[in-house]
Design a protein around this motif. Structure first.
Motif, PDB file in Angstrom:
ATOM      1  N   ASN A 116       0.865  -1.400  -0.158  1.00 31.99           N
ATOM      2  CA  ASN A 116      -0.156  -0.016   0.225  1.00 31.99           C
ATOM      3  C   ASN A 116       0.334   0.964  -0.152  1.00 31.99           C
ATOM      4  O   ASN A 116       1.277   1.058   1.146  1.00 31.99           O
ATOM      5  CB  ASN A 116      -0.601   0.166   0.882  1.00 31.99           C
ATOM      6  CG  ASN A 116      -1.830   0.940   1.072  1.00 31.99           C
ATOM      7  OD1 ASN A 116      -2.908   1.304   0.257  1.00 31.99           O
ATOM      8  ND2 ASN A 116      -1.397   2.362   2.714  1.00 31.99           N
ATOM      9  N   PRO A 118      -0.054   5.468  -0.178  1.00 34.81           N
ATOM     10  CA  PRO A 118      -1.721   5.944   0.180  1.00 34.81           C
ATOM     11  C   PRO A 118      -1.379   7.463  -1.135  1.00 34.81           C
ATOM     12  O   PRO A 118      -2.342   7.970  -1.553  1.00 34.81           O
ATOM     13  CB  PRO A 118      -0.981   7.008   1.033  1.00 34.81           C
ATOM     14  CG  PRO A 118      -0.014   5.864   2.039  1.00 34.81           C
ATOM     15  CD  PRO A 118       0.585   5.269   1.083  1.00 34.81           C
ATOM     16  N   GLN A 129      -3.195   2.387  -5.024  1.00 32.62           N
ATOM     17  CA  GLN A 129      -2.338   2.610  -3.749  1.00 32.62           C
ATOM     18  C   GLN A 129      -2.261   1.286  -3.243  1.00 32.62           C
ATOM     19  O   GLN A 129      -1.522   0.946  -2.697  1.00 32.62           O
ATOM     20  CB  GLN A 129      -3.634   3.332  -2.754  1.00 32.62           C
ATOM     21  CG  GLN A 129      -3.688   5.216  -3.362  1.00 32.62           C
ATOM     22  CD  GLN A 129      -4.389   5.536  -4.165  1.00 32.62           C
ATOM     23  OE1 GLN A 129      -5.272   4.272  -5.128  1.00 32.62           O
ATOM     24  NE2 GLN A 129      -4.455   6.327  -4.951  1.00 32.62           N
ATOM     25  N   ASN A 130      -3.263   0.938  -3.646  1.00 27.20           N
ATOM     26  CA  ASN A 130      -3.373  -0.662  -3.031  1.00 27.20           C
ATOM     27  C   ASN A 130      -3.872  -2.150  -4.284  1.00 27.20           C
ATOM     28  O   ASN A 130      -4.894  -1.360  -4.428  1.00 27.20           O
ATOM     29  CB  ASN A 130      -3.691  -0.895  -1.714  1.00 27.20           C
ATOM     30  CG  ASN A 130      -5.468  -0.227  -1.211  1.00 27.20           C
ATOM     31  OD1 ASN A 130      -6.137  -0.240  -2.048  1.00 27.20           O
ATOM     32  ND2 ASN A 130      -4.696   0.437  -0.454  1.00 27.20           N
ATOM     33  N   THR A 132      -7.135  -2.918  -3.562  1.00 29.46           N
ATOM     34  CA  THR A 132      -8.378  -2.752  -3.106  1.00 29.46           C
ATOM     35  C   THR A 132      -8.849  -1.689  -3.936  1.00 29.46           C
ATOM     36  O   THR A 132     -10.169  -2.012  -5.239  1.00 29.46           O
ATOM     37  CB  THR A 132      -8.952  -2.219  -1.735  1.00 29.46           C
ATOM     38  OG1 THR A 132      -8.337  -2.927  -0.667  1.00 29.46           O
ATOM     39  CG2 THR A 132     -10.980  -2.140  -1.563  1.00 29.46           C
ATOM     40  N   ARG A 133      -8.182  -0.470  -4.645  1.00 25.38           N
ATOM     41  CA  ARG A 133      -8.010   0.179  -5.132  1.00 25.38           C
ATOM     42  C   ARG A 133      -7.995  -0.385  -6.709  1.00 25.38           C
ATOM     43  O   ARG A 133      -8.000   1.025  -7.478  1.00 25.38           O
ATOM     44  CB  ARG A 133      -7.643   1.531  -4.465  1.00 25.38           C
ATOM     45  CG  ARG A 133      -8.099   1.891  -3.661  1.00 25.38           C
ATOM     46  CD  ARG A 133      -9.087   2.885  -3.635  1.00 25.38           C
ATOM     47  NE  ARG A 133      -8.241   3.907  -4.481  1.00 25.38           N
ATOM     48  CZ  ARG A 133      -9.218   5.433  -4.748  1.00 25.38           C
ATOM     49  NH1 ARG A 133     -10.475   5.127  -4.754  1.00 25.38           N
ATOM     50  NH2 ARG A 133      -8.521   5.672  -5.677  1.00 25.38           N
TER      51      ARG A 133
HETATM   52  C1  LIG Z   1      -6.080   2.157   0.064  1.00 26.36           C
HETATM   53  O1  LIG Z   1      -6.070   3.160  -0.808  1.00 26.36           O
HETATM   54  C2  LIG Z   1      -7.095   3.870  -0.499  1.00 26.36           C
HETATM   55  C3  LIG Z   1      -6.343   5.271  -0.811  1.00 26.36           C
HETATM   56  O2  LIG Z   1      -5.037   5.528  -0.554  1.00 26.36           O
HETATM   57  C4  LIG Z   1      -7.383   4.214   0.992  1.00 26.36           C
HETATM   58  O3  LIG Z   1      -8.489   5.175   1.303  1.00 26.36           O
HETATM   59  C5  LIG Z   1      -7.428   2.760   1.722  1.00 26.36           C
HETATM   60  O4  LIG Z   1      -8.056   2.763   3.237  1.00 26.36           O
HETATM   61  C6  LIG Z   1      -6.751   1.112   1.155  1.00 26.36           C
HETATM   62  N1  LIG Z   1      -7.172   0.480   0.982  1.00 26.36           N
HETATM   63  C7  LIG Z   1      -5.601  -0.086   1.796  1.00 26.36           C
HETATM   64  C8  LIG Z   1      -5.979  -2.241   2.575  1.00 26.36           C
HETATM   65  O5  LIG Z   1      -4.929  -0.441   1.971  1.00 26.36           O
END
Ligand SMILES: *[C@@H]1O[C@H](CO)[C@@H](O)[C@H](O)[C@H]1NC(C)=O
Length: 387
Positions: A116, A118, A129-130, A132-133
């Motif tokens: 991840n 940010p 970013q990760n 999920t995104r």
């Molecule tokens: C994935 O990135 C988003 C945007 O930075 C963030 O809001 C979210 O918490 C992150 N999710 C994980 C699982 O790290």
């Protein structure tokens, strides 16, 4: 000698390299020079603000002019799944060097499971970013063997994988009702429109493919352009959908404005925001039955179990030619007769306009790689992008 090879590799790729699904059935598998380049990354350059004649099937650097070897197809087992290797360079897959430089990740490196960043993951260049995104990617199919006959209307998205690109080994599901392809196979395409960070470009890469184990004679209907329909399923395009064509000079098929449900600028993608469910797209068979079913290619549904294909059958034959691979890299500057027209440097510059990469990082990375591998094999690492 080694220095010269390194320089060639460097100038050929001063970054801009992103990700693509590697498979022996792809166009541009050996590069776009007519020689075999085990380190090719010609297919991974993104498409951005190009005219349609340039972006369609990655024509701007002639990927569409370099079909896979005779008999090499991306096999799509009806009702099963198929696997590709998403990577930034063929050298980082199992399809070169016996997989020596391949890891779980697309760039031959290792990262934490919950990787991840940010701001934006730029190494490898995943535009997210990760996990999920990650925006999602797709394969589409056209029921013709002639790549010049493929249009946005007959190229329908048949499978989507949410939260990709992410790791190297990636599988996609095939609808059980996929009919067989014509005698010479079908043309498939891979698409990715990244979301959230980095240049909002897109991917449109051609493959030769064939449906194996086909039992159905249903017909894929004419594809219609997807629309933005986040949180409004009724608004989504129903039935077969075209790939997403966005942020090009012409040929775009979707327009968005304003922000999405997360209050971020809308970015169309192969996910529920544009009405694509994860997995097989089972609603694409709206075409009128032709009556005469096409020739069957069923029977050899070899890769249907999906799983890991990290030691593909091409690996052994490739490795025996590994030495000539280096020579091929060296020759890469001279277009051979196999390329009908030399890649245009202006098109190439246009294609990457807006991406700014750091040459310093490239050099550092190359130096590191050379140190690690003792210079035995010319193997490039991808540079991180600076946005
Ligand atoms: C994935 O990135 C988003 C945007 O930075 C963030 O809001 C979210 O918490 C992150 N999710 C994980 C699982 O790290």
């Amino acid at each position: 000698m080694f220095v010269r090879l390194l320089t060639t590799a460097l100038s050929a790729t001063v970054a801009h390299a992103h990700l693509a699904p590697w498979h022996k059935g792809m166009y541009g598998f050996n590069g776009v020079t007519g020689s075999i380049n085990y380190n090719t990354d010609d297919v991974v350059h993104p498409l951005y603000q190009l005219t349609k004649d340039q972006w369609w099937f990655h024509h701007y650097n002639n990927v569409d002019q370099f079909p896979p070897a005779e008999g090499d197809f991306l096999e799509l087992p009806a009702g099963g799944s198929f696997t590709v290797e998403i990577a930034s360079n063929r050298g980082e897959t199992s399809l070169s060097f016996n997989g020596k430089y391949a890891t779980d990740w697309p760039d031959g490196q290792n990262y934490p499971e919950d990787y991840n960043v940010p701001t934006c993951i730029t190494s490898p260049n995943m535009h997210t970013q990760n996990q999920t995104r990650a925006a999602g990617t797709a394969f589409a199919i056209a029921y013709t063997s002639d790549i010049t006959k493929v249009t946005e209307d007959n190229l329908a998205v048949f499978t989507v994988r949410y939260h990709t690109p992410w790791k190297r080994i990636t599988s996609y599901d095939v609808p059980a009702d996929m009919p067989a392809c014509p005698e010479g196979g079908c043309i498939c395409a891979w698409g990715w429109v990244p979301n959230g960070c980095g240049q909002p470009n897109m991917y449109h890469l051609p493959y030769r493919c064939m449906v194996t184990g086909a039992k159905s004679t249903k017909v894929v209907g004419a594809a219609k352009a997807p629309v933005w329909c986040q949180n409004d399923p009724d608004a989504c395009t129903k039935g077969p959908k075209q790939m997403i064509y966005w942020n090009q000079l012409d040929g775009n098929n979707i327009e968005v404005e304003g922000v999405d449900a997360d209050n971020e600028f809308k970015s169309p993608a192969y996910n529920d925001k544009c009405g694509f469910p994860d997995g097989a797209q089972n609603d694409i068979f709206t075409g009128a039955s032709s009556g005469s079913s096409s020739s069957s290619s069923s029977g050899s549904s070899s890769s249907s179990s999906g799983s890991s294909n990290s030691k593909s059958s091409t690996t052994s034959s490739s490795s025996s030619k590994a030495d000539t691979g280096a020579a091929a890299v060296n020759k890469a500057k001279t277009p051979t007769s196999a390329s009908s027209s030399a890649p245009s440097s202006t098109a190439s510059a246009k294609a990457t306009a807006g991406t700014t990469c750091s040459p310093r990082k490239v050099r550092r990375a190359l130096a590191k790689r050379a140190a690690v591998h003792g210079g035995a094999v010319v193997h490039r690492r991808k540079a991180g992008h600076v946005f």
